[in-house]
Motif scaffolding. Structure first.
Motif, short mmCIF file in Angstrom:
data_model
loop_
_atom_site.label_atom_id
_atom_site.label_comp_id
_atom_site.label_asym_id
_atom_site.label_seq_id
_atom_site.Cartn_x
_atom_site.Cartn_y
_atom_site.Cartn_z
N GLU A 149 0.79 -1.24 0.00
CA GLU A 149 0.00 0.00 0.00
C GLU A 149 0.82 1.28 0.00
OE1 GLU A 149 -3.15 0.25 2.86
OE2 GLU A 149 -3.58 -1.88 2.69
N ALA A 150 1.82 1.37 0.86
CA ALA A 150 2.50 2.66 1.00
C ALA A 150 3.88 2.54 1.63
CB ALA A 150 1.64 3.61 1.84
N LEU A 151 4.71 3.48 1.25
CA LEU A 151 6.02 3.71 1.88
C LEU A 151 6.12 5.19 2.20
CD1 LEU A 151 8.27 1.79 -0.68
CD2 LEU A 151 7.81 1.08 1.67
N ILE A 152 6.55 5.50 3.39
CA ILE A 152 6.81 6.88 3.77
C ILE A 152 8.22 6.92 4.32
CG2 ILE A 152 6.13 8.83 5.23
CD1 ILE A 152 3.30 7.56 5.29
N VAL A 153 9.07 7.74 3.71
CA VAL A 153 10.46 7.78 4.12
C VAL A 153 10.95 9.22 4.26
CG1 VAL A 153 10.99 5.57 3.00
CG2 VAL A 153 11.41 7.66 1.77
N ASP A 154 11.88 9.39 5.18
CA ASP A 154 12.64 10.62 5.25
C ASP A 154 13.83 10.42 4.33
OD1 ASP A 154 10.94 11.86 7.08
OD2 ASP A 154 11.91 10.86 8.75
N TRP A 155 13.99 11.30 3.37
CA TRP A 155 14.87 11.15 2.22
C TRP A 155 15.95 12.22 2.26
CZ3 TRP A 155 14.42 8.35 -2.51
CH2 TRP A 155 15.12 8.87 -3.58
N GLU A 156 17.16 11.84 1.92
CA GLU A 156 18.25 12.81 1.83
C GLU A 156 19.18 12.45 0.69
OE1 GLU A 156 20.31 13.99 5.53
OE2 GLU A 156 18.95 12.60 6.55
N THR A 157 19.95 13.44 0.27
CA THR A 157 21.12 13.22 -0.57
C THR A 157 22.25 13.97 0.12
OG1 THR A 157 20.98 15.17 -2.00
CG2 THR A 157 19.66 13.25 -2.65
N GLU A 158 23.46 13.78 -0.38
CA GLU A 158 24.59 14.48 0.25
C GLU A 158 24.51 15.98 0.05
OE1 GLU A 158 25.82 13.08 -3.83
OE2 GLU A 158 24.79 12.17 -2.13
N ARG A 159 23.64 16.44 -0.87
CA ARG A 159 23.55 17.87 -1.16
C ARG A 159 22.28 18.53 -0.62
NH1 ARG A 159 24.86 15.52 -6.24
NH2 ARG A 159 27.10 15.55 -6.52
N THR A 160 21.36 17.74 -0.05
CA THR A 160 20.09 18.32 0.39
C THR A 160 19.74 17.87 1.80
OG1 THR A 160 18.80 16.49 -0.55
CG2 THR A 160 19.16 18.42 -1.96
N PRO A 161 19.04 18.72 2.53
CA PRO A 161 18.55 18.31 3.85
C PRO A 161 17.39 17.33 3.69
CG PRO A 161 17.77 20.51 3.31
CD PRO A 161 18.70 20.09 2.20
N PRO A 162 16.94 16.72 4.78
CA PRO A 162 15.86 15.73 4.68
C PRO A 162 14.59 16.30 4.05
CG PRO A 162 16.82 15.71 6.87
CD PRO A 162 17.41 16.89 6.15
N SER A 163 13.96 15.46 3.26
CA SER A 163 12.65 15.74 2.69
C SER A 163 11.80 14.50 2.94
CB SER A 163 12.77 16.08 1.20
OG SER A 163 13.42 15.04 0.49
N ARG A 164 10.54 14.56 2.60
CA ARG A 164 9.63 13.44 2.86
C ARG A 164 9.14 12.88 1.53
NH1 ARG A 164 6.46 11.74 7.36
NH2 ARG A 164 8.43 12.10 8.42
N LEU A 165 9.31 11.57 1.37
CA LEU A 165 8.84 10.85 0.19
C LEU A 165 7.70 9.94 0.60
CD1 LEU A 165 9.20 9.91 -2.81
CD2 LEU A 165 10.72 8.15 -1.90
N VAL A 166 6.58 10.02 -0.12
CA VAL A 166 5.43 9.16 0.12
C VAL A 166 5.11 8.45 -1.20
CG1 VAL A 166 3.01 9.02 0.81
CG2 VAL A 166 4.53 10.72 1.89
#
Length: 147
Positions: A79-96
């Protein structure tokens, strides 16, 4: 207070939600599409459970490579995945990532929010468009019992 930039993408694939969920959560599947068309995910470390971590370094077809990593916030099988997402160049964002069965199709809604800028959002939008095109191509080659 201004709203942080976000993006939403929609894709419908001829596969079950369980199959699509496996394509997002099993390393051997993620390696086949996460890097986009012509790109490459170098490895995929995934622990898809609340509090589990993921790390996928990517080398795209053009431009510099990048690492994607973060923490699974919520995982609902099929049904769903919710993750706190980052790259080495960006602060955390939210992926749903939400999956909805529509007959023989599964509708995949990818919402990525809390970008620090419109530029960061636009870079990630291009990456998601490329990766989702590769996911669509790969999903067409996978049987209904993807594991």
């Amino acid at each position: 207070m201004p709203v942080a930039p976000r993006l939403t993408l929609l894709l419908r694939l001829k596969a079950s939600p369980e199959t699509i969920f496996a394509l997002w959560t099993r390393p051997h599947h993620v390696l086949r599409w996460w890097g986009g068309k012509g790109g490459r995910a170098m490895m995929a470390q995934l622990d898809p459970r609340p509090g589990g971590r993921f790390w996928v370094p990517v080398r795209p077809a053009s431009g510099p490579g990048y690492d994607t990593y973060g923490v699974y916030h919520d995982v609902i099988d099929g049904e769903a995945l919710i993750v706190d997402w980052e790259t080495e160049r960006t602060p955390p964002s939210r992926l749903v990532v939400q999956l909805l069965q529509l007959g023989e199709l599964t509708e995949i809604t990818v919402t990525h929010r809390n970008f620090p800028s419109e530029t960061a959002r636009d870079v990630q939008l291009a990456r998601w468009q490329d990766a989702l095109a590769a996911l669509e191509a790969y999903a067409a080659t996978v049987g209904p019992e993807a594991d």
